[in-house]
Scaffold this motif. Sequence first.
Motif, PDB file in Angstrom:
ATOM      1  N   VAL A 232      17.123   1.491   5.597  1.00 35.46           N
ATOM      2  CA  VAL A 232      18.547   1.871   6.261  1.00 35.46           C
ATOM      3  C   VAL A 232      17.234   3.914   7.048  1.00 35.46           C
ATOM      4  CG1 VAL A 232      20.290   3.581   6.313  1.00 35.46           C
ATOM      5  CG2 VAL A 232      20.302   1.551   5.531  1.00 35.46           C
ATOM      6  N   ALA A 233      17.745   3.642   8.339  1.00 34.94           N
ATOM      7  CA  ALA A 233      16.705   4.896   8.618  1.00 34.94           C
ATOM      8  C   ALA A 233      17.714   6.373   8.304  1.00 34.94           C
ATOM      9  CB  ALA A 233      15.988   4.943   9.692  1.00 34.94           C
TER      10      ALA A 233
ATOM     11  N   GLY B 207      25.630  12.488  11.234  1.00 37.85           N
ATOM     12  CA  GLY B 207      26.005  11.116  11.872  1.00 37.85           C
ATOM     13  C   GLY B 207      27.543  10.973  11.249  1.00 37.85           C
ATOM     14  N   LEU B 208      28.249  10.636  12.181  1.00 36.45           N
ATOM     15  CA  LEU B 208      29.552  10.278  11.948  1.00 36.45           C
ATOM     16  C   LEU B 208      30.544   8.965  12.082  1.00 36.45           C
ATOM     17  CD1 LEU B 208      31.316  13.871  14.383  1.00 36.45           C
ATOM     18  CD2 LEU B 208      30.977  13.534  11.961  1.00 36.45           C
TER      19      LEU B 208
ATOM     20  N   PRO C 179      10.323  11.627  14.927  1.00 31.37           N
ATOM     21  CA  PRO C 179      11.557  11.484  14.700  1.00 31.37           C
ATOM     22  C   PRO C 179      12.471  12.338  14.055  1.00 31.37           C
ATOM     23  CG  PRO C 179      10.361  10.382  13.477  1.00 31.37           C
ATOM     24  CD  PRO C 179       9.635  11.184  13.839  1.00 31.37           C
TER      25      PRO C 179
ATOM     26  N   GLY D 292      15.588  11.487  16.202  1.00 28.46           N
ATOM     27  CA  GLY D 292      15.581  10.229  15.769  1.00 28.46           C
ATOM     28  C   GLY D 292      17.193   9.783  15.945  1.00 28.46           C
TER      29      GLY D 292
ATOM     30  N   GLU E  35      21.836   7.043  18.389  1.00 28.05           N
ATOM     31  CA  GLU E  35      23.070   6.681  18.490  1.00 28.05           C
ATOM     32  C   GLU E  35      23.995   7.153  19.659  1.00 28.05           C
ATOM     33  OE1 GLU E  35      25.265   6.338  16.730  1.00 28.05           O
ATOM     34  OE2 GLU E  35      24.299   7.146  14.443  1.00 28.05           O
TER      35      GLU E  35
ATOM     36  N   SER F 218      23.756   9.762  21.754  1.00 20.78           N
ATOM     37  CA  SER F 218      24.033  11.246  21.302  1.00 20.78           C
ATOM     38  C   SER F 218      24.599  11.031  22.809  1.00 20.78           C
ATOM     39  CB  SER F 218      23.611  12.177  20.679  1.00 20.78           C
ATOM     40  OG  SER F 218      23.448  11.655  19.047  1.00 20.78           O
ATOM     41  N   GLY F 219      25.542  12.730  22.744  1.00 20.73           N
ATOM     42  CA  GLY F 219      25.870  13.124  23.979  1.00 20.73           C
ATOM     43  C   GLY F 219      26.135  14.326  23.924  1.00 20.73           C
TER      44      GLY F 219
ATOM     45  N   VAL G  63      12.673   1.357  13.666  1.00 19.47           N
ATOM     46  CA  VAL G  63      12.562   2.682  13.142  1.00 19.47           C
ATOM     47  C   VAL G  63      11.831   3.507  14.136  1.00 19.47           C
ATOM     48  CG1 VAL G  63      12.762   4.602  11.547  1.00 19.47           C
ATOM     49  CG2 VAL G  63      13.339   2.456  10.689  1.00 19.47           C
ATOM     50  N   ALA G  64      12.381   4.033  14.357  1.00 19.13           N
ATOM     51  CA  ALA G  64      11.684   5.116  15.353  1.00 19.13           C
ATOM     52  C   ALA G  64      10.519   6.182  14.945  1.00 19.13           C
ATOM     53  CB  ALA G  64      12.381   5.740  16.518  1.00 19.13           C
TER      54      ALA G  64
ATOM     55  N   PHE H  41      34.643  21.402  14.535  1.00 22.62           N
ATOM     56  CA  PHE H  41      35.038  20.040  14.185  1.00 22.62           C
ATOM     57  C   PHE H  41      35.287  20.533  12.357  1.00 22.62           C
ATOM     58  CE2 PHE H  41      33.233  16.494  16.350  1.00 22.62           C
ATOM     59  CZ  PHE H  41      33.745  16.724  17.720  1.00 22.62           C
TER      60      PHE H  41
ATOM     61  N   HIS I  71      29.494   8.868  19.065  1.00 26.51           N
ATOM     62  CA  HIS I  71      29.203   8.839  17.438  1.00 26.51           C
ATOM     63  C   HIS I  71      29.363   7.661  17.398  1.00 26.51           C
ATOM     64  CE1 HIS I  71      31.957  12.531  17.022  1.00 26.51           C
ATOM     65  NE2 HIS I  71      30.927  12.878  18.183  1.00 26.51           N
TER      66      HIS I  71
END
Lengths: 431, 494
Positions: free
Chosen positions: B77-78, B84-85, B120, B151, B156, B158-159, B213-214, B335, B425
């Motif tokens: 797992v990277a 991350g949510l 990354p 990375g 994700e 992501s935004g 994996v980047a 949050f 997310h």
Amino acid sequence: MNRTSAVPESHRRDDTAALASLNTATRGHARTARASDGVAGVPARYVALPCDTAQAAAVMTVAAEYEMTVLARGSGTKLSWGGAPASVDLLIDTSRMDAVIEHNAGDLIVHTQAGLTLTALARRLSPAGQRLAIDPPAPSGSAAQGTVGGVISTAASGPLRLSFGAVRDLLIGVTMVRADGVIAHAGGKVVKNVAGYDLGKLLAGSFGTIGVMTEAIFRLHPYPPAQRWVSVPIPNSRAAHDVTQRVIHSHLAPSALELDRPNSGHPSISVLLEGTHAGVADRSATMRELLGAGAVEQEIRPPWWGRRPWDDRSVALRLTHQIASLQTLIDALDAATRPFGFLADIRGAAGVGILHAVLPADPTTVTTITAALRAAAATWGGDVVILDAPADIRAALDIWGPVNGLALMRRIKDQFDPEHRLAPGRFVGGI
Amino acid sequence: MTNLQPAQGMVVATLAKRLRSAVGDNAVIDDHVRLRTYECDGLTHHRVTPALVVLCESAADIRAVVVICVEAGVPFVARGSGTGLSGGALPHADGVLIVTSRMRGVGEIDIANQRVVVEPGVINLQVSRAAIPHGYYYAPDPSSQQICSIGGNLAENSGGAHCLKYGFTVNHVTGVEIVTPNGDLLRLGGKAPDPTGYDLLGVIVGSEGTLGVATEVTLKLTRLPESVRTLLAAFPGTDEAGAATSAIIGAGVVPAAIEMMDALAIQAAEAAVQCDYPPGAGAVLIVELDGPHAEVEQQFHQVQQFCRDRGAFEIRVAVDDVERALFWKGRKSAFAAVGRISPDYIVQDGVVPRTSLPTVLGRIRELAESSGIRVANVFHAGDGNLHPLVLFDNSVPGESDRAERVSGAILDLCIEYGGSITGEHGVGSDKAKYMPRMFTDDDLDTMQLVRCAFDARGLANPGKIFPTPRLCGEVPGRRQGAHPLVEAGLAEAF
Ligand SMILES: Cc1cc2nc3c(=O)[nH]c(=O)nc-3n(C[C@H](O)[C@H](O)[C@H](O)COP(=O)(O)OP(=O)(O)OC[C@H]3O[C@@H](n4cnc5c(N)ncnc54)[C@H](O)[C@@H]3O)c2cc1C
């Protein structure tokens, strides 16, 4: 697998049965192919015209049963792009899938069938003051930009790419039918969505080799109240680079920047500015100053804007490059064509890094020039693809050139289409 | 290694030895206490201690680790910054966690090409910091941008608040170097657009670390706008703020951002960061416009008018960057801020078509009332990406279950209105179970064909995104043997 004969011998006697099944699948919209249904000189055997995803899935189930090779055809404006198909047992004509399923103006999205033409779509969107910002160059002598399915499959882009991105950036949802007839969706109706793999990315630019696309959902943009083009003559490749750099680093937020270098005529760069009336007036005046001597403003597009610089008797190269390597690329192209006694017409989105160059339809000339360019392509960081070529010389050409990740691409193809029945031979490495 | 069977313990010890000899002693963590610091990402109620952690320093390190995992048949797992949510970087108990936090090199800021190449582990904000002196920045701006990695952003897709106008990570990545789940180092794209072949780059972005994996990422840099104008408008409630949003978008204005907070979210933000929003507001909108001065000024007047017409009782316009930052402070800390008004909370990330926002917010309110669970709303109003914060107290028996149910019901609402269960997310381990509500089995099966092509053994971040893994097996359906020339790679099958 020998795919050169249209249908395995054992199935020839099933002709009537196959056609009957296709007619059942489409409620009577299947027929045997005519000469004009051939693709790139390869004759088709049957033509089916499904009207929606369910019918397309039924058609694909028949195709799987009879082990038919399958190719989808929209309006045919880009069928001569990419590799020639090895065989076309079944041509799926998408012209009956031409509906706008939903246009939600408030959410700036549109859901269409794959056979809808971009022209018809634009007509539907314009009363709401919206547009799909995808403008693939039209063939010479026509305004046709093709269908939704065709533009996605070829990932064709035009001037607006500079500010709105590529087809894949505006495509937010897809429905496709797999080689085995299974229907699959990815993405959805909302612009922001990261649930699951985005199969739209895989379909965009896959030349029909992954699945038959039947529906698409796009993000739309408001149509700007004002547009203006500012153009400047370009004496040489150095100037093309300088002007491009000045424009992209400016604060003027151009919607597009196109270089046009006809071998007879006047090379120029035109920049499109869009926005409010006052804003555009102001920005184009500043742009004119930035571009310097000889720059002019126009409210109408230059006659060549958004058109292909090549015709069906010539060969088109698609040359990608790092933005700042524009001059290097043009000089390399000129050095490669000069021994043949000509300079290529060039047109394209120099601020994005995509140019089209036109070569005569002579296999030796094309092969020599492409080989020279491919050998040097690392200097401008891009690829050299033979985008379009007349059917009779296509077989003699290496259409795609070197590809990174080809082994992985083959594995993807094998997963989606293990029998290699979808548009066989159209894509990289013979995929 | 108390949680492992002896046999497994031996496997892990052997694995650790091999990893050490490949990437060095200091890079490999097998001490239980240290391992536990990696047991979760930003979704803290999902916890798994990894068998081993490797702190990689180079692409060669990452490749060596993946190759060793592949040989041993061990999952990997990277992990970037672990913000991350959705539990995307949740470790695998028998697997190796590949951490990129030592890979923070930013390459040359290449202005002429509008690109930068980064490692990354680089922090999102670090990219903009390096580019701003040149008049450029990196557009995607997740609220976590001070800590999250590129990375992680790539995985994700992501935004951020400004993706309404500028798009998401996928629209800003033009190249990637990746170690595939077979252990191959693959380069896709670069500084030029459209590498030939399938758009593998587009497929990899947003695939949550399940396709490799980047090890290096090429990013597009965006010109800093000439002009930025920001306002904060206070409304009696979310209906009025929603109507103003619709009016703005309906008029053809594309703001850089439109963000909304409801009364409860405002209350939390005030408690946490004293953002001093207008008292009595039932909702606030932050609207930001950017671009050429000539365009922005005119549209900014229009936007203020729309807000007033739709019931804004106070509009503040930021006079400088300091005040702008103050407006954003409340929003960007929202949050964390709910921690001030509730001991526990669940952050959701559902999306609805923007035009159904008022209806959906109403139904969320009903859900909250009928369940007795409070829901604070903070969201990207311009694109309908909700971030409902479902508040609960874990020490009250049954409350966490109720909160979980409300949270699931909100996702159902999003799907009912034609939206998505996640806007930015990711699905991760958290929302995999909701995927069948949004997609058919055939859809999920088809997506996993991609996974099978990349990772037939399912070693890269298993258990994420898809509720049930597909058995890849042999490629079915080849009815004839391959021609020897094809086998030898000398010819193509067609
Ligand atoms: C307070 C807060 C605010 C947030 N706001 C936003 C927001 O506005 N917008 C938004 O989109 N997100 C937001 N997030 C979520 C999170 O920050 C993003 O998802 C971010 O991209 C995760 O980055 P990371 O480095 O922490 O990744 P991690 O959490 O470490 O990992 C995330 C995923 O990426 C994978 N991954 C990590 N590195 C690599 C690599 N090199 N190669 C392949 N896969 C890799 C992991 O396996 C995992 O699946 C927020 C989080 C917090 C805590």
